[in-house]
Design a protein around this motif. Structure first.
Motif, PDB file in Angstrom:
ATOM      1  N   UNK A 107       0.881  -1.080  -0.006  1.00  0.00           N
ATOM      2  CA  UNK A 107       0.005   0.081   0.081  1.00  0.00           C
ATOM      3  C   UNK A 107       1.058   1.335  -0.001  1.00  0.00           C
ATOM      4  N   UNK A 108       0.148   2.383  -0.106  1.00  0.00           N
ATOM      5  CA  UNK A 108       0.774   3.683   0.071  1.00  0.00           C
ATOM      6  C   UNK A 108       2.129   3.604  -1.084  1.00  0.00           C
ATOM      7  N   UNK A 109       3.380   3.881  -0.390  1.00  0.00           N
ATOM      8  CA  UNK A 109       4.651   4.099  -0.961  1.00  0.00           C
ATOM      9  C   UNK A 109       5.287   2.639  -1.153  1.00  0.00           C
ATOM     10  N   UNK A 110       4.539   1.689  -0.683  1.00  0.00           N
ATOM     11  CA  UNK A 110       5.279   0.221  -0.954  1.00  0.00           C
ATOM     12  C   UNK A 110       5.405  -0.286  -2.437  1.00  0.00           C
ATOM     13  N   UNK A 111       6.736  -0.650  -2.599  1.00  0.00           N
ATOM     14  CA  UNK A 111       6.700  -1.297  -3.969  1.00  0.00           C
ATOM     15  C   UNK A 111       7.929  -2.187  -4.149  1.00  0.00           C
ATOM     16  N   UNK A 112       7.743  -3.178  -5.022  1.00  0.00           N
ATOM     17  CA  UNK A 112       8.749  -4.026  -5.473  1.00  0.00           C
ATOM     18  C   UNK A 112       9.175  -4.096  -6.970  1.00  0.00           C
ATOM     19  N   UNK A 113      10.302  -3.804  -7.196  1.00  0.00           N
ATOM     20  CA  UNK A 113      10.760  -3.556  -8.637  1.00  0.00           C
ATOM     21  C   UNK A 113      11.853  -4.778  -9.306  1.00  0.00           C
ATOM     22  N   UNK A 114      11.356  -5.193 -10.347  1.00  0.00           N
ATOM     23  CA  UNK A 114      12.377  -6.076 -11.144  1.00  0.00           C
ATOM     24  C   UNK A 114      13.420  -5.063 -11.873  1.00  0.00           C
ATOM     25  N   UNK A 115      14.558  -5.269 -11.686  1.00  0.00           N
ATOM     26  CA  UNK A 115      15.630  -4.661 -12.825  1.00  0.00           C
ATOM     27  C   UNK A 115      16.697  -5.714 -13.103  1.00  0.00           C
ATOM     28  N   UNK A 116      17.584  -4.763 -14.160  1.00  0.00           N
ATOM     29  CA  UNK A 116      18.831  -5.781 -14.413  1.00  0.00           C
ATOM     30  C   UNK A 116      19.828  -4.620 -14.742  1.00  0.00           C
ATOM     31  N   UNK A 117      21.048  -5.472 -14.640  1.00  0.00           N
ATOM     32  CA  UNK A 117      22.279  -4.507 -14.625  1.00  0.00           C
ATOM     33  C   UNK A 117      23.343  -5.408 -15.706  1.00  0.00           C
ATOM     34  N   UNK A 118      24.238  -4.740 -16.478  1.00  0.00           N
ATOM     35  CA  UNK A 118      25.018  -5.432 -17.240  1.00  0.00           C
ATOM     36  C   UNK A 118      26.585  -5.132 -16.377  1.00  0.00           C
ATOM     37  N   UNK A 119      26.549  -4.147 -15.632  1.00  0.00           N
ATOM     38  CA  UNK A 119      27.728  -3.670 -15.113  1.00  0.00           C
ATOM     39  C   UNK A 119      27.840  -3.876 -13.571  1.00  0.00           C
ATOM     40  N   UNK A 120      26.651  -4.140 -12.782  1.00  0.00           N
ATOM     41  CA  UNK A 120      26.801  -4.012 -11.592  1.00  0.00           C
ATOM     42  C   UNK A 120      26.279  -2.616 -10.807  1.00  0.00           C
ATOM     43  N   UNK A 121      26.390  -1.698 -11.796  1.00  0.00           N
ATOM     44  CA  UNK A 121      26.368  -0.306 -11.365  1.00  0.00           C
ATOM     45  C   UNK A 121      24.784   0.324 -12.017  1.00  0.00           C
ATOM     46  N   UNK A 122      24.769   0.483 -13.326  1.00  0.00           N
ATOM     47  CA  UNK A 122      23.729   1.073 -13.997  1.00  0.00           C
ATOM     48  C   UNK A 122      22.637   0.076 -13.914  1.00  0.00           C
ATOM     49  N   UNK A 123      21.312   0.296 -13.521  1.00  0.00           N
ATOM     50  CA  UNK A 123      20.197  -0.437 -13.596  1.00  0.00           C
ATOM     51  C   UNK A 123      19.132  -0.212 -14.311  1.00  0.00           C
ATOM     52  N   UNK A 124      18.425  -0.948 -15.236  1.00  0.00           N
ATOM     53  CA  UNK A 124      17.307  -0.697 -15.961  1.00  0.00           C
ATOM     54  C   UNK A 124      16.183  -1.348 -15.319  1.00  0.00           C
ATOM     55  N   UNK A 125      15.007  -0.481 -15.339  1.00  0.00           N
ATOM     56  CA  UNK A 125      13.784  -1.023 -14.453  1.00  0.00           C
ATOM     57  C   UNK A 125      13.139  -1.866 -15.371  1.00  0.00           C
ATOM     58  N   UNK A 126      12.515  -3.013 -15.255  1.00  0.00           N
ATOM     59  CA  UNK A 126      11.692  -3.967 -15.889  1.00  0.00           C
ATOM     60  C   UNK A 126      10.483  -3.776 -15.719  1.00  0.00           C
TER      61      UNK A 126
END
Length: 179
Positions: A107-126
């Motif tokens: 609820x509210x501001x709760x969230x779960x995201x799936x992301x990926x990274x190819x270098x351990x630093x930069x992330x892309x939201x799925x």
């Protein structure tokens, strides 16, 4: 005996329909990675766990088998993460599929995201999951862009931002496919 012209047309239509309505993972090729439902009772080798992630053995926590990944709140500022390193070296057309279940409402501001990274630093939201009531298991599937192809440092990241101890979500049967 060879099929008639009409039979060949029917067979082609059936094949096209099967492929048109098949999940992306069915077209992606062999498994590169599978959590085996976390059935070892622990995280896969190389997983990086930050915060309240756990492997739980119960029918509520597992989509298949006995064990599944579980996140519960409250999480740290900025969220708790579970990173699964996946080498896609030698593979392309990468697809991630998994099962998720909200065990206690987000609820509210709760969230779960799936992301990926190819270098351990930069992330892309799925994908982001938020404001969702508890329910049954839901299948998720993500096609990775070409930058995930042939990458020994590819990783899938689960990130949870949960505000209270009543917030809880589970994941199971994470599979990475590739050609």
């Amino acid at each position: 005996m060879f099929p008639s012209g009409r039979m060949v047309v029917v067979l082609k239509v059936v094949v096209l329909l099967v492929f048109a309505f098949s999940p992306a993972r069915a077209l992606a090729g062999p498994e590169i990675f599978h959590t085996q439902g976390a059935e070892t009772g622990d995280f896969p080798a190389g997983a990086v766990v930050d915060g309240s992630w756990d492997v739980i053995g119960s029918s509520a926590a597992a989509h298949s088998g006995v064990f599944g990944f579980d996140i519960y709140g409250p999480t740290a500022t900025g969220g708790d993460t579970l990173t699964l390193p996946i080498s896609s070296a030698g593979y392309h057309t990468i697809v991630v599929s998994l099962w998720g279940k909200v065990r206690s409402g987000l609820k509210g501001d709760d969230q779960v995201t799936f992301e990926w990274t190819v270098n351990g630093t930069d992330r892309t939201l799925l994908q982001t999951i938020s404001i969702l009531a508890p329910g049954d298991w839901v299948s998720y599937s993500f096609n990775h862009p070409v930058t995930a192809n042939d990458d020994p440092d590819l990783a899938v990241i689960f990130k949870a931002i949960l505000s209270s101890t009543s917030d809880r979500m589970g994941f199971d049967d994470v599979v990475i496919w590739g050609i």
